[in-house]
Design an enzyme around this catalytic site. Structure first.
Site, mmCIF file in Angstrom:
data_model
loop_
_atom_site.group_PDB
_atom_site.id
_atom_site.type_symbol
_atom_site.label_atom_id
_atom_site.label_comp_id
_atom_site.label_asym_id
_atom_site.label_seq_id
_atom_site.Cartn_x
_atom_site.Cartn_y
_atom_site.Cartn_z
ATOM 1 C CG HIS A 1 -2.104 -0.856 1.120
ATOM 2 N ND1 HIS A 1 -3.251 -0.509 0.442
ATOM 3 C CD2 HIS A 1 -2.316 -2.106 1.618
ATOM 4 C CE1 HIS A 1 -4.129 -1.508 0.528
ATOM 5 N NE2 HIS A 1 -3.590 -2.481 1.233
ATOM 6 C CE LYS B 1 -6.603 13.374 0.139
ATOM 7 N NZ LYS B 1 -6.356 12.414 -0.914
ATOM 8 N NE ARG B 2 -2.384 8.229 6.711
ATOM 9 C CZ ARG B 2 -1.182 8.140 6.135
ATOM 10 N NH1 ARG B 2 -0.128 8.673 6.707
ATOM 11 N NH2 ARG B 2 -1.025 7.515 4.984
ATOM 12 C CE LYS C 1 -2.455 10.505 2.791
ATOM 13 N NZ LYS C 1 -2.981 9.680 1.694
ATOM 14 C CB THR D 1 -10.333 4.637 -0.940
ATOM 15 O OG1 THR D 1 -9.975 5.072 0.379
ATOM 16 C CG2 THR D 1 -9.588 3.356 -1.274
ATOM 17 C CE LYS E 1 -14.055 5.803 1.019
ATOM 18 N NZ LYS E 1 -13.234 5.937 2.237
#
Length: 840
Positions: free
Chosen positions: A383, A574-575, A580, A682, A686
């Site tokens: 991952h 998100k985290r 990111k 993911t 969504k």
């Protein structure tokens, strides 16, 4: 929020209704409204020991949950009986995280009971939504990894695959996030404080797990070399089972979570001497293992606890899998025909060594036979592309906690390296890179290498990610075993993330194309012609506005900010991690703010920037970025010059139940990681499924989303993987971008000058230093100008509501590929060799 107290008249009405309900015929598992009302009344009285006068909203929630659980029990038992009778191949999914969220509504939907239960409660003067709000999130995960595991369990049950999830029953899951003066503060998340309606304790299946000690080598009576693991510290693993219902079928699979328990509750001799602390010391040490999700591993003690957690749940699960197999089989011949074990990232990779230990030491299998079986049952899902996220354990620590397993790892490694050298397919450099043991001053055990060597299949979770695994991260292994590597692009369950999270849109879709899309998301393609239907676009916009109203109500209650529903809801949830690039988003917001301040005539399309994120407790820079977001928001939201143009919102304590309100309300989905860093994502799926348009780089699953929706329905910016590599090869100098881009310079100077931290002008200097003097490792400055230009295209598109609606509808229509049902079918057919086993 709990519902307001009932009036005396309201309680009298409820009392009469409950009395009538208790007079109804008692059918334990009937699903009509009368039977559900009777079940609710019974559980309120007999399970909660309450009546309408003393019951709280939480009591009523439990009564509903137990009534629903009753209707799962028979199916649950029948499911297990079916699997035993058919002797079918079973799938075991090992994951350190299961971010399940709330269960009641999901179970009501999958069992087909939501409307009936709503009517049953309404007849008692109760609102189902009020009771749904009482359930805490089961926050047994940190982010995408755990939420993916939860989606997979839903799909496995819906597609009727014989499957079990295995993990840890953390007493405290992912922390609750508070904000104090804009800083993240972690608080314990007591999700089990009032109990868990869905779990069934199974003390009869407790498993002994051993740590520490030493090994003894000896020769048995047959002249065979054997090994004993002795002088160990023993912990008991107690399983708690949670039912996982498939959608509108009779399958109810099992999530089995392990809780650590002391082998003895306390030392009686210490107790009798009056040493009460010593008497319970062993109990406390043992039970720490399942106390908290992801203890801080910045210390040696923290690292040791992390390793203990991973081995603990793996040892319990392997024991359980073997016991289940031996109930119906006399030996391990054909074991691989009946068992598939999937390792969700490197956390459960120790399972390879544990299965070998049990086979060789406990069941006396020859090494070669044990290894052949082992390599036939395991699959490994990677991952991450971040080297620091691929777990490594110091050899000294590993050998102290698991001395027998270190011996087994050494033997696996010795045989593997001999095999590689004999094949002539790798030079010594490749041999060193593939070795499980990383040599050097601080020798380490590479868990990813152990997982690759011990598995028959290695998969990435997006097409680009898998390609990078082959060409970069595991390129030596891929050169050796190209047939083992494959891609399984992630997916999300449309039951929770569209049917439950966005009921108005789900209902409209069903009215237009029928209900088949719920279990066959490819059916959503039938919405494509409706993108050109003006009436459907209007309805679609009305639903989006209703969802924005719901989110705005949450923001008003939590943040005290009134949102402009006509503004673009631009969302990044998100985290919090530097790769990111929440920071790039903030730099754009600061640019917008400075531009408005410098030019009062500048009138951008109104935009509301919404963030939600948790930073790991020990991650300094991530916490700094959270503070920066809140500080920028504090300035922007209180400046009359920009009011009505931009607003900034940070949603505290981001979690699954909050996400279910955020995704349907979003207009724009920010998926802006540095190309080559995000494995898949993911959240991007969504958002797409709920009609948000993606602003993104060509990273992770963004690549495939863009392919599906069409380039014209996706806002692309930024360097590609190849361009990133070329920039780094040439030598990346962030100062060049700072000097040559006036807007970028103004933004960084504003941060350095204390414009957003007037009381502490140097507060955000570490962030600026990381960008300019720290090499800007995630290339925020290199992508800044491209990102600004992309956001201008977003604004221009939003000015045309008909065009925007068409794009959004096509995103929904083309989201079918990203259903976890598709992902699970691919795992089952191409890795596990599992087949559906319907339950009659």
């Amino acid at each position: 929020m709990p519902p307001p107290p009932k009036s005396t008249a309201g309680r009298s009405e409820e009392a009469r209704a409950l009395a009538r309900a208790r007079e109804l015929p008692n059918s334990r598992t009937a699903t009509d409204v009368d039977s559900l009302r009777r079940a609710f009344a019974d559980h309120l009285q007999y399970s909660q020991a309450k009546d309408e006068h003393t019951a709280t909203a939480l009591d009523r929630y439990f009564a509903v949950a137990y009534a629903v659980r009753d209707r799962m029990m028979r199916r649950w038992v029948q499911t297990q009986q079916t699997y035993y009778r058919s002797d079918t191949k079973r799938v075991y999914y090992l994951s350190l995280e299961f971010l399940m969220g709330k269960a009641l509504e999901n179970n009501l939907i999958n069992l087909g009971l939501r409307d009936s239960m709503r009517d049953a409660l309404a007849s008692l003067g109760l609102e189902l939504d009020d009771l749904l709000a009482q359930e805490p999130d089961a926050g047994l995960g940190n982010g995408g990894l755990g939420r993916l595991a939860a989606c997979f369990l839903d799909s496995l049950a819906t597609l009727q695959y014989p499957a079990y999830g295995y993990g840890i029953r953390y007493e405290f899951g992912i922390f609750d996030q508070e904000l104090r003066n804009g800083w993240q503060v972690e608080r314990p998340e007591e999700w089990l404080r009032f109990g868990n309606a869905w779990e069934i304790p199974r003390p009869e299946y407790e498993v002994p797990v051993h740590f520490f000690g030493r090994t003894e080598h000896f020769v048995d009576e047959h002249g065979k070399h054997r090994v004993r693991w002795v002088d160990t510290r023993k912990v008991l693993g107690m399983p708690y089972d949670t039912p996982v219902a498939g959608y509108h079928n009779h399958t109810v699979n099992t999530l089995r979570l392990w809780r650590a328990r002391a082998s003895e509750e306390f030392d009686l001799s210490d107790f009798n001497r009056g040493d009460y602390i010593a008497a319970v010391e062993e109990k406390n040490l043992s039970e720490t293992i399942s106390k908290v999700l992801y203890p801080n591993d910045l210390t040696v003690m923290g690292k040791e606890l992390r390793l203990q957690q991973q081995y603990f749940f793996v040892a319990c699960s392997i024991h359980d899998i073997l016991n289940r197999h031996l109930k119906t089989h006399e030996s391990f011949d054909g074991f691989a025909d009946k068992v598939a074990i999937q390792l969700n990232d490197t956390h459960p990779a120790i399972a390879v060594a544990e299965l070998m230990r049990v086979f060789v030491d406990q069941y006396d299998l020859e090494w070669e036979k044990a290894w052949e079986i082992c390599r036939s049952v395991f699959g490994y899902t990677n991952h991450t592309l971040l080297p620091e996220a691929l777990e490594r354990w110091q050899v000294e620590l590993f050998g102290r906690v698991l001395p027998r397993h270190l011996e087994i790892v050494y033997e696996i490694n010795r045989r593997f390296l001999d095999e590689v050298r004999a094949s002539g397919k790798a030079d010594e450099g490749a041999v060193a890179r593939m070795s499980i043991i990383e040599e050097g001053p601080g020798r380490q055990v590479r868990m990813a290498n152990l997982a690759v060597i011990g598995s028959r299949s290695v998969n990435g979770v997006a097409a680009l990610h898998t390609e990078l695994l082959k060409t970069e991260l595991f390129h030596d292994f891929h050169a050796l075993w190209p047939e083992r590597f494959n891609n399984k692009t992630n997916g999300v369950t449309p039951r929770r993330w569209l049917l439950a999270a966005n009921p108005e849109l789900a209902r409209t879709i069903t009215e237009c194309i029928g209900p088949q899309w719920v279990t066959d998301a490819d059916e959503l393609r039938r919405l494509e012609p409706l993108a050109d239907d003006a009436d459907f676009r209007r309805v679609f916009r009305e639903i989006k506005r209703q969802n924005k109203e719901r989110l705005a109500a949450i923001v008003k209650a939590e943040n005290g900010i009134t949102l402009d529903l006509d503004s673009i809801f631009d969302v990044q949830v998100k985290r919090l991690h530097e790769y990111k690039r929440q920071l790039l988003n903030v730099l754009h917001i600061v640019h917008q703010y400075l531009r408005i301040k410098a030019d009062p005539a500048y009138a951008p399309v109104p935009r509301t920037y919404v963030f939600g994120a948790k930073a790991a407790p020990g991650y300094f820079m991530a916490k700094q970025i959270i503070k920066l977001i809140n500080s920028v928001g504090e300035v922007v939201n209180h400046d009359l010059d920009v009011r009505g143009r931009i607003a900034v919102v940070f949603l505290k304590n981001y979690r699954v139940s909050l996400a279910e309100r955020v995704f349907p309300a979003a207009d724009v989905s920010e998926q802006i990681s540095t190309a080559g860093k995000e494995a898949s994502g993911t959240g991007n799926m969504k958002f797409q499924m709920n009609g948000a348009l993606t602003v993104g780089t060509l990273d992770g699953a963004n690549v495939e989303i863009r392919e599906e929706v069409g380039a014209e329905n996706f806002f692309l910016f930024g360097l590609t993987v190849e361009q990133v590599a070329e920039l780094r090869r040439r030598g990346y100098n962030p100062w060049e971008y700072y000097r040559n881009d006036r807007d970028l310079k103004a933004v960084l100077d504003a941060l350095s000058s204390g414009r957003f931290s007037p009381g502490e002008p140097r507060l955000f200097q570490p962030i600026v230093d990381s960008l300019l003097n720290g090499g800007d490792p995630y290339l925020c400055l290199a992508d800044f100008r491209s990102y600004l230009e992309c956001q201008e295209r977003v604004s221009q598109a939003y000015l045309d509501p008909e065009r925007w609606s068409r794009m959004a509808i096509l995103n929904v229509a083309r989201s079918g590929k990203f259903s976890s049902d598709r992902t699970i079918r691919e795992y089952a057919e191409e890795i596990w060799g599992a087949t559906p086993t319907p339950v009659a």
